[in-house]
Scaffold this active site. Structure first.
Site, PDB file in Angstrom:
ATOM      1  N   GLU A  81      47.424  33.265  35.029  1.00  0.00           N
ATOM      2  CA  GLU A  81      47.720  34.607  35.571  1.00  0.00           C
ATOM      3  C   GLU A  81      46.611  35.088  36.503  1.00  0.00           C
ATOM      4  O   GLU A  81      46.745  36.100  37.176  1.00  0.00           O
ATOM      5  CB  GLU A  81      47.897  35.612  34.419  1.00  0.00           C
ATOM      6  CG  GLU A  81      49.036  35.279  33.462  1.00  0.00           C
ATOM      7  CD  GLU A  81      50.333  34.976  34.245  1.00  0.00           C
ATOM      8  OE1 GLU A  81      50.863  33.853  34.072  1.00  0.00           O
ATOM      9  OE2 GLU A  81      50.733  35.832  35.065  1.00  0.00           O
ATOM     10  N   PRO A  84      46.216  36.575  45.498  1.00  0.00           N
ATOM     11  CA  PRO A  84      47.203  37.355  46.268  1.00  0.00           C
ATOM     12  C   PRO A  84      46.775  38.810  46.436  1.00  0.00           C
ATOM     13  O   PRO A  84      47.263  39.505  47.311  1.00  0.00           O
ATOM     14  CB  PRO A  84      48.471  37.254  45.431  1.00  0.00           C
ATOM     15  CG  PRO A  84      48.249  36.134  44.489  1.00  0.00           C
ATOM     16  CD  PRO A  84      46.774  36.086  44.237  1.00  0.00           C
ATOM     17  N   ARG A  95      37.052  23.680  61.187  1.00  0.00           N
ATOM     18  CA  ARG A  95      37.359  23.485  62.616  1.00  0.00           C
ATOM     19  C   ARG A  95      36.417  24.271  63.500  1.00  0.00           C
ATOM     20  O   ARG A  95      36.262  23.957  64.684  1.00  0.00           O
ATOM     21  CB  ARG A  95      38.795  23.909  62.910  1.00  0.00           C
ATOM     22  CG  ARG A  95      39.870  23.052  62.261  1.00  0.00           C
ATOM     23  CD  ARG A  95      41.252  23.674  62.475  1.00  0.00           C
ATOM     24  NE  ARG A  95      41.542  23.861  63.892  1.00  0.00           N
ATOM     25  CZ  ARG A  95      41.869  22.875  64.731  1.00  0.00           C
ATOM     26  NH1 ARG A  95      41.934  21.641  64.271  1.00  0.00           N
ATOM     27  NH2 ARG A  95      42.110  23.111  66.006  1.00  0.00           N
ATOM     28  N   ASP A  97      42.050  27.449  70.781  1.00  0.00           N
ATOM     29  CA  ASP A  97      42.958  27.636  69.642  1.00  0.00           C
ATOM     30  C   ASP A  97      43.605  29.010  69.756  1.00  0.00           C
ATOM     31  O   ASP A  97      42.924  29.991  69.995  1.00  0.00           O
ATOM     32  CB  ASP A  97      42.142  27.618  68.327  1.00  0.00           C
ATOM     33  CG  ASP A  97      42.341  26.307  67.579  1.00  0.00           C
ATOM     34  OD1 ASP A  97      41.709  26.114  66.529  1.00  0.00           O
ATOM     35  OD2 ASP A  97      43.105  25.485  68.088  1.00  0.00           O
TER      36      ASP A  97
END
Ligand code: 4FV
Length: 233
Positions: A105, A78, A142, A157
Site C-alpha cells: 500500500e 502517486p 540522458r 529533445d
C-alpha cells in the site's frame, strides 16, 4: 528486475563507461528480525500491508554514510509531484540521488520525514516504485554528458524546449503511396528547420496546448504559432 533494466541500452552502457554509478539496496538487508520483515499490517486496520520505517531509515543512514556528497532522497509515489523533463534536468545536476521504491500500500508516513521530494510518473497505481524509479533514472541519465552519443539530439529533445517533437522520417522516400514530405528531401536546411518548428508547434497546439503556456518560444516560433492559430499556415 532493476538489475536487468540497468544492464541494457543507453543506461547500461553509461554505467559500463562509469558516466554514472547506480547502487541497488535490498531493504531486507536492513531488517533485524529472522523473517527479514519489511512490511506489516496497517494501524487502524484495512486491506494490504505497509512498509516499515526502520529498514528504510537504516538503508538511508547506510547510503549517507557511504557518500560525503549530500544525498537527495526521492520517494516514488502517486501522491508525488508529476515528473517532467525539467525535473530530469534539475535532478541530473545533483551529485547524488537516492530513489525509494515502495511496494504494497506504500510506506509508513514517518518515512516522509527523510524524503526531499515525492515524485509521481503518472496518475495510475503500479505494484511497486521500481519502474517509476527506472523511468526517472533513464530520463536523468540522458542528461549526463556523454551518455547519449549525440549530445545534440539530447539538446533537441522535445520537452527540453517545452514542445512536442516534430515528425521523423528515414529511408525509403516512399512506402507505397506514403511519401516523405518534399521539404525533407530538398536539402534546404533553412526550410527544413522552419518546417520542423512549424510541425512541433502545430502538434503541441493540437495535442498539448497546456505546454505552450510554459514553452520558451523564440521570435520565429511565436510568429509561426500566430500564423498556425489564425489558420494562415
Ligand atoms: C507510482 C506512480 C506508483 C503505489 C503503491 C507503488 C505504487 C506501491 N510511483 N508514480 N504512479 N507507486 O504507482 O510513482 O507502493
Amino acid at each position: 528486475m532493476v538489475e536487468a533494466a540497468l544492464s541494457a541500452g543507453v543506461v547500461g552502457r553509461a554505467i559500463e563507461k562509469r558516466l554514472l554509478e547506480v547502487a541497488i539496496h535490498d531493504l531486507r538487508d536492513f531488517t533485524t528480525d529472522r523473517h527479514r520483515s519489511v512490511d506489516d499490517v496497517p494501524y487502524g486496520g484495512g486491506p494490504g500491508m505497509v512498509m516499515k520505517p526502520e529498514p528504510i531509515f537504516r538503508a538511508l543512514d547506510a547510503i549517507a554514510a557511504r557518500h560525503d556528497a549530500p544525498v537527495t532522497v526521492l520517494l516514488m509515489s502517486p501522491q508525488g509531484t508529476r515528473f517532467t523533463q525539467r525535473d530530469a534536468e534539475r535532478l541530473g545536476s545533483l551529485p547524488h540521488v537516492a530513489m525509494l521504491c515502495g511496494r504494497y500500500e506504500g510506506v509508513d508516513e514517518r518515512v516522509r520525514s527523510r524524503v526531499d521530494e515525492e515524485v509521481s510518473i503518472g496518475d495510475y497505481v503500479l505494484s511497486g516504485g521500481e519502474l517509476p524509479a527506472l523511468v526517472v533514472l533513464d530520463a536523468i541519465a540522458r542528461r549526463v554528458p556523454g551518455v547519449v552519443g549525440d549530445d545534440q539530439s539530447v539538446a533537441e529533445d522535445s520537452f527540453s524546449r517545452g514542445l512536442l517533437d516534430f515528425p521523423h522520417y528515414t529511408r525509403p522516400a516512399a512506402v507505397g503511396d506514403l511519401r516523405v514530405p518534399d521539404v525533407l528531401l530538398s536539402g534546404n536546411h533553412q526550410e527544413i528547420r522552419r518546417w520542423r518548428k512549424q510541425e512541433s508547434l502545430g502538434r503541441t497546439l493540437e495535442r498539448r496546448p497546456d505546454l505552450l503556456e510554459s514553452a520558451a518560444l523564440d521570435d520565429e516560433e511565436r510568429e509561426l504559432l500566430d500564423r498556425i492559430r489564425n489558420g494562415r499556415l
